[in-house]
Design an enzyme around this catalytic site. Sequence first.
Site, PDB file in Angstrom:
ATOM      1  N   SER A  42      17.279  -3.053  35.842  1.00  0.00           N
ATOM      2  CA  SER A  42      16.556  -2.849  34.574  1.00  0.00           C
ATOM      3  C   SER A  42      15.894  -4.256  34.105  1.00  0.00           C
ATOM      4  O   SER A  42      16.576  -5.442  34.399  1.00  0.00           O
ATOM      5  CB  SER A  42      17.431  -2.462  33.453  1.00  0.00           C
ATOM      6  OG  SER A  42      18.437  -3.178  33.155  1.00  0.00           O
ATOM      7  N   ASN A  43      15.018  -4.318  33.445  1.00  0.00           N
ATOM      8  CA  ASN A  43      14.326  -5.306  32.837  1.00  0.00           C
ATOM      9  C   ASN A  43      15.173  -6.149  32.072  1.00  0.00           C
ATOM     10  O   ASN A  43      15.260  -7.423  31.890  1.00  0.00           O
ATOM     11  CB  ASN A  43      13.006  -5.106  32.050  1.00  0.00           C
ATOM     12  CG  ASN A  43      11.808  -4.821  33.010  1.00  0.00           C
ATOM     13  OD1 ASN A  43      12.225  -4.759  34.289  1.00  0.00           O
ATOM     14  ND2 ASN A  43      10.624  -4.231  32.738  1.00  0.00           N
ATOM     15  N   GLU A  44      16.329  -5.562  31.313  1.00  0.00           N
ATOM     16  CA  GLU A  44      16.892  -6.396  30.594  1.00  0.00           C
ATOM     17  C   GLU A  44      17.896  -7.228  31.301  1.00  0.00           C
ATOM     18  O   GLU A  44      18.218  -8.300  31.017  1.00  0.00           O
ATOM     19  CB  GLU A  44      18.073  -5.316  29.778  1.00  0.00           C
ATOM     20  CG  GLU A  44      17.086  -4.599  28.400  1.00  0.00           C
ATOM     21  CD  GLU A  44      16.419  -3.624  29.128  1.00  0.00           C
ATOM     22  OE1 GLU A  44      15.233  -3.017  28.065  1.00  0.00           O
ATOM     23  OE2 GLU A  44      16.461  -3.113  30.184  1.00  0.00           O
ATOM     24  N   GLN A  77      17.940   4.833  50.010  1.00  0.00           N
ATOM     25  CA  GLN A  77      18.881   3.842  49.646  1.00  0.00           C
ATOM     26  C   GLN A  77      20.177   4.490  48.766  1.00  0.00           C
ATOM     27  O   GLN A  77      19.759   5.425  47.822  1.00  0.00           O
ATOM     28  CB  GLN A  77      18.027   2.879  48.829  1.00  0.00           C
ATOM     29  CG  GLN A  77      18.881   1.801  48.200  1.00  0.00           C
ATOM     30  CD  GLN A  77      18.097   0.962  47.257  1.00  0.00           C
ATOM     31  OE1 GLN A  77      17.246   1.256  46.535  1.00  0.00           O
ATOM     32  NE2 GLN A  77      18.257  -0.330  47.106  1.00  0.00           N
ATOM     33  N   GLY A  78      21.259   3.946  49.221  1.00  0.00           N
ATOM     34  CA  GLY A  78      22.605   4.362  48.267  1.00  0.00           C
ATOM     35  C   GLY A  78      23.210   3.378  47.525  1.00  0.00           C
ATOM     36  O   GLY A  78      24.065   2.816  48.004  1.00  0.00           O
ATOM     37  N   TYR A  79      22.404   2.870  46.497  1.00  0.00           N
ATOM     38  CA  TYR A  79      22.961   1.949  45.626  1.00  0.00           C
ATOM     39  C   TYR A  79      23.587   2.508  44.514  1.00  0.00           C
ATOM     40  O   TYR A  79      24.576   2.617  43.933  1.00  0.00           O
ATOM     41  CB  TYR A  79      22.012   0.869  45.245  1.00  0.00           C
ATOM     42  CG  TYR A  79      22.007  -0.264  46.319  1.00  0.00           C
ATOM     43  CD1 TYR A  79      22.350  -0.013  47.552  1.00  0.00           C
ATOM     44  CD2 TYR A  79      21.117  -1.556  45.857  1.00  0.00           C
ATOM     45  CE1 TYR A  79      22.175  -1.190  48.698  1.00  0.00           C
ATOM     46  CE2 TYR A  79      21.254  -2.339  46.833  1.00  0.00           C
ATOM     47  CZ  TYR A  79      21.802  -2.407  48.149  1.00  0.00           C
ATOM     48  OH  TYR A  79      21.431  -3.190  49.098  1.00  0.00           O
ATOM     49  N   SER A  80      22.424   3.059  43.421  1.00  0.00           N
ATOM     50  CA  SER A  80      23.051   3.517  42.073  1.00  0.00           C
ATOM     51  C   SER A  80      24.100   4.687  42.103  1.00  0.00           C
ATOM     52  O   SER A  80      24.024   5.537  43.102  1.00  0.00           O
ATOM     53  CB  SER A  80      21.937   4.031  41.389  1.00  0.00           C
ATOM     54  OG  SER A  80      20.832   2.720  41.064  1.00  0.00           O
ATOM     55  N   GLU A 129      13.130  -6.335  47.000  1.00  0.00           N
ATOM     56  CA  GLU A 129      12.617  -5.212  46.183  1.00  0.00           C
ATOM     57  C   GLU A 129      12.052  -5.527  44.881  1.00  0.00           C
ATOM     58  O   GLU A 129      10.686  -5.126  44.770  1.00  0.00           O
ATOM     59  CB  GLU A 129      13.733  -4.459  45.934  1.00  0.00           C
ATOM     60  CG  GLU A 129      13.456  -3.039  45.206  1.00  0.00           C
ATOM     61  CD  GLU A 129      14.671  -2.038  44.757  1.00  0.00           C
ATOM     62  OE1 GLU A 129      14.365  -0.923  44.514  1.00  0.00           O
ATOM     63  OE2 GLU A 129      15.859  -2.592  44.977  1.00  0.00           O
TER      64      GLU A 129
END
Length: 398
Positions: free
Chosen positions: A383-385, A126-129, A244
């Site tokens: 992230s959870n935030e 996967q190329g996301y971040s 996901e």
Amino acid sequence: MDIHYTPAELAFRDEVRAFLTAELPADIAAKVRLGKHLSKQDHQRWQQILSKRGWFAVGWPEELGGVEWGAVEKHIFDEECAAFGAPRTIPFGVNMVAPVIIKFGTPEQKAHYLPRILDGTDWWCQGYSEPGAGSDLASLKTRAVRDGDHYVVNGQKTWTTLGQYADWIFCLVRTDPEAQQQRGISFLLIDMQTPGITVRPIITLDGDHEVNEVFFDNVRVPVENLVGRENEGWTCAKYLLTHERTGLAGIGGSKALLKHLKKVARAELCDGKPLIDDPLFRAQVAEVEMQLRAIEIATLRICAAAAHGGVPGTESSILKIKGTEIRQAITHLLRKVIGPYALPMLEEELDLQFAGELLHADYSASLSGDYFNMRKLSIFGGSNEIQKNIVSKMILEL
């Protein structure tokens, strides 16, 4: 809403258990239970076993080689696999890019890529971040400029899990820098053997090579590798991330790990007293178990709703938040119960005699590595935030 299994679902659970008993390789299950890292060959071997049974491409249409289980069957299968020590399915091909191709891809893309994912020909990543675009994914900077019948891609992706093994990468790239952030992004499929791609390892705290940096230097990608419409890749991204995040709850894995925690906590370790006898520790275990039971019931409610046409929305964010927090809490308690034997030392330097066979056979001295690795759960997949912001906007309307 009935959250109890029907007789048909209980029969399916028995079928899954019989399959795992007969077909799950003992050496692979042992690696999973010991917290060992599985090789690419281990994953491919298990994939072939699942494919032969017709249980690899869960959620794909049957005409494409998949199995169209309902949400309850998926939940049962995942839970039983975790209980038996089966490896998790590497999701990037079969569970992430494939659903996007099935929903948004052209007939030609479906005919080419899906069979190769199904038979294991292609390994995907996967190329996301990016270094400056993780949770705020829409701020990504990797550019793709149209040049005739190709896009020319320049930029960098990071935290690319198992990218060192990958044949292909699916990427979010910016194709219109003047448009609103989400509207200027496209979804590309890129062959990792294309000139101009460099993969650099990132060694994590547990000493493993799991993630990577991927650099694109004038990489030419055929326009036919665009999925969906140009500048509308954010629609693909949102569709993929919902799948996901729901999977990140990891209920089956948490239940198996909690069972192991209780087993270790009942053993007579350092001072000859089981830690489970300590009221404070026992209360901490009980708190985690209650939270796990609550999220399991919530998942079953979502499964029951899905069986009647419901679609998970913000529930996927809630499951992601609580599921990852629970998994981190269990590894924290495991590290506490094992004490100094969780130190990241060479196994031959440890004196495990008084611990009996429990630690040596059931859980390796790499527990500290597992603990550190689990810290990432509250960050990746959004992230959870960020997930809490989604919940507040969509449910609380703040």
